[in-house]
Scaffold this active site. Sequence first.
Site, PDB file in Angstrom:
ATOM      1  N   TYR A 289       0.822  -1.267  -0.055  1.00  0.00           N
ATOM      2  CA  TYR A 289       0.084   0.047   0.193  1.00  0.00           C
ATOM      3  C   TYR A 289       0.924   1.453   0.050  1.00  0.00           C
ATOM      4  O   TYR A 289       2.071   1.303   0.548  1.00  0.00           O
ATOM      5  CB  TYR A 289      -0.998   0.086   1.194  1.00  0.00           C
ATOM      6  CG  TYR A 289      -0.204   0.049   2.650  1.00  0.00           C
ATOM      7  CD1 TYR A 289       0.001   1.480   3.191  1.00  0.00           C
ATOM      8  CD2 TYR A 289      -0.063  -1.086   3.126  1.00  0.00           C
ATOM      9  CE1 TYR A 289       0.647   1.213   4.561  1.00  0.00           C
ATOM     10  CE2 TYR A 289       0.588  -1.201   4.285  1.00  0.00           C
ATOM     11  CZ  TYR A 289       0.783   0.181   5.022  1.00  0.00           C
ATOM     12  OH  TYR A 289       1.212   0.085   6.260  1.00  0.00           O
ATOM     13  N   GLY A 304       7.546   3.099  13.162  1.00  0.00           N
ATOM     14  CA  GLY A 304       6.321   3.251  12.441  1.00  0.00           C
ATOM     15  C   GLY A 304       4.912   3.233  13.037  1.00  0.00           C
ATOM     16  O   GLY A 304       3.861   3.369  12.374  1.00  0.00           O
ATOM     17  N   HIS A 308      -4.201   6.363  14.978  1.00  0.00           N
ATOM     18  CA  HIS A 308      -4.965   7.306  14.008  1.00  0.00           C
ATOM     19  C   HIS A 308      -6.274   6.716  13.762  1.00  0.00           C
ATOM     20  O   HIS A 308      -6.720   5.585  14.232  1.00  0.00           O
ATOM     21  CB  HIS A 308      -4.128   7.143  12.829  1.00  0.00           C
ATOM     22  CG  HIS A 308      -4.151   5.884  12.013  1.00  0.00           C
ATOM     23  ND1 HIS A 308      -4.789   5.347  11.281  1.00  0.00           N
ATOM     24  CD2 HIS A 308      -2.895   4.958  12.146  1.00  0.00           C
ATOM     25  CE1 HIS A 308      -4.382   4.043  10.757  1.00  0.00           C
ATOM     26  NE2 HIS A 308      -3.304   3.967  11.178  1.00  0.00           N
ATOM     27  N   CYS A 326      -0.224  -0.279  13.925  1.00  0.00           N
ATOM     28  CA  CYS A 326      -0.754   1.085  14.432  1.00  0.00           C
ATOM     29  C   CYS A 326      -1.989   0.642  14.826  1.00  0.00           C
ATOM     30  O   CYS A 326      -2.642  -0.194  15.270  1.00  0.00           O
ATOM     31  CB  CYS A 326      -1.090   1.896  13.133  1.00  0.00           C
ATOM     32  SG  CYS A 326       0.332   2.738  12.139  1.00  0.00           S
ATOM     33  N   ASN A 328      -5.622   1.330  15.322  1.00  0.00           N
ATOM     34  CA  ASN A 328      -6.580   2.120  14.748  1.00  0.00           C
ATOM     35  C   ASN A 328      -8.121   2.590  15.606  1.00  0.00           C
ATOM     36  O   ASN A 328      -8.440   1.617  16.567  1.00  0.00           O
ATOM     37  CB  ASN A 328      -7.170   1.303  13.516  1.00  0.00           C
ATOM     38  CG  ASN A 328      -6.093   0.776  12.418  1.00  0.00           C
ATOM     39  OD1 ASN A 328      -6.544  -0.073  11.566  1.00  0.00           O
ATOM     40  ND2 ASN A 328      -5.256   1.408  12.566  1.00  0.00           N
TER      41      ASN A 328
END
Length: 379
Positions: A289, A304, A308, A326, A328
């Site tokens: 991606y 990284g 978010h 991450c 989410n």
Amino acid sequence: MKRTLVALVAGLTLLTGCSSVEAGSPKADSSLPSAKVTLSPVDGTKDVQVTTPVQVTVVDGKIESVAVKSPEGKDVKGTLTEDRSGWTAAEPLGYGKTYSYSGKVVGSDGKPVELKGSFTTVAPGSQTRATLWPGDNQTVGVAAPIMVKFEAPVEDKATVEKALKVTNSANVQGSWAWLNAQEVHYRPEKYWPANTTVKVEAKLYGVNYGGGAFGKADVTSDFTIGRNQVVKIDNPTHRLKVFRDGQQTADYPASFGKDADPELTTPNGTFVVMSKHDTFSFDNPRYGYTNVVKKWAVRFSNHGEFIHENNDNAGNIGTNNTSHGCANLLEADAKAYFDSALVGDPVEVTGSITTLPAQFDWYDWQLSWDQWKGKSAIK
């Protein structure tokens, strides 16, 4: 024959004794002025450090006038003692310059003494600039490290570290640690107390960094530690909790990194909020991606990891860990957390199959206190 020799020796002894008494002590030269002047650095000195105190001192006399001038004819600022027996420079010198003394001293006998002489300051092979974070008037979180970064590697780290000073309103003690040859951080043993004011003084101008390099300029900062806010992420629970001053203020459903993949899980460790972005473009060609734009992105590791918004993953938020590392959140929750966050807030991650090595900025709180102190250059 023997008797004559004894008499001769006695006569010589008497003569010598009489000569010593009659010679007496030499008299002082009354034509010389009484004032005694000392210049520091002395006339002709080379490679003077630019932070060396420049002084003129007088015994048995007073300074009538004094000047220390740069090659461009600019006076070095200085202060004169009340009794006019001494003068001290009040500003640092420039690199690679020859300075001259001039002026006049008058002794207690009324006789004048001219001030004259010169000295030359050290000429660096290079001058290294440093930057300091947090900057003036910033408010940061309780895990914020103080960071001094150099534009070139530092050879004599101990000397540089001794030029760094931190004071704070809570009188909390901390330690410097060199993350690499161009970056040194400072943190206390535990998180900063909330609402602490901090002053950093990096008196680096004139400091010998080693290898011919010297400090280019001093840098200072006055900043504030804000409220105590800690994010706690426990991977198996699929929840991100926020604590303010020890009390839980939010409990958001979340989807973290994939539980079974050590490359993609959200790793264990105590991290620090590094930056905030209204929108952020995520790119990872390795996983197929690029330019995936998400809102309310809060970075907490340059490995990284972010917190978010990811409404596209709403079906898994709160039930499954499906991200690439991450945290989410649903958009409304991501916005609420984003608005509450400060750079410098701690993010504590537990329950993962992976613990991130202490090598990705800012890894300050991934080290024990003893490990941290061991990275100081001052032993």
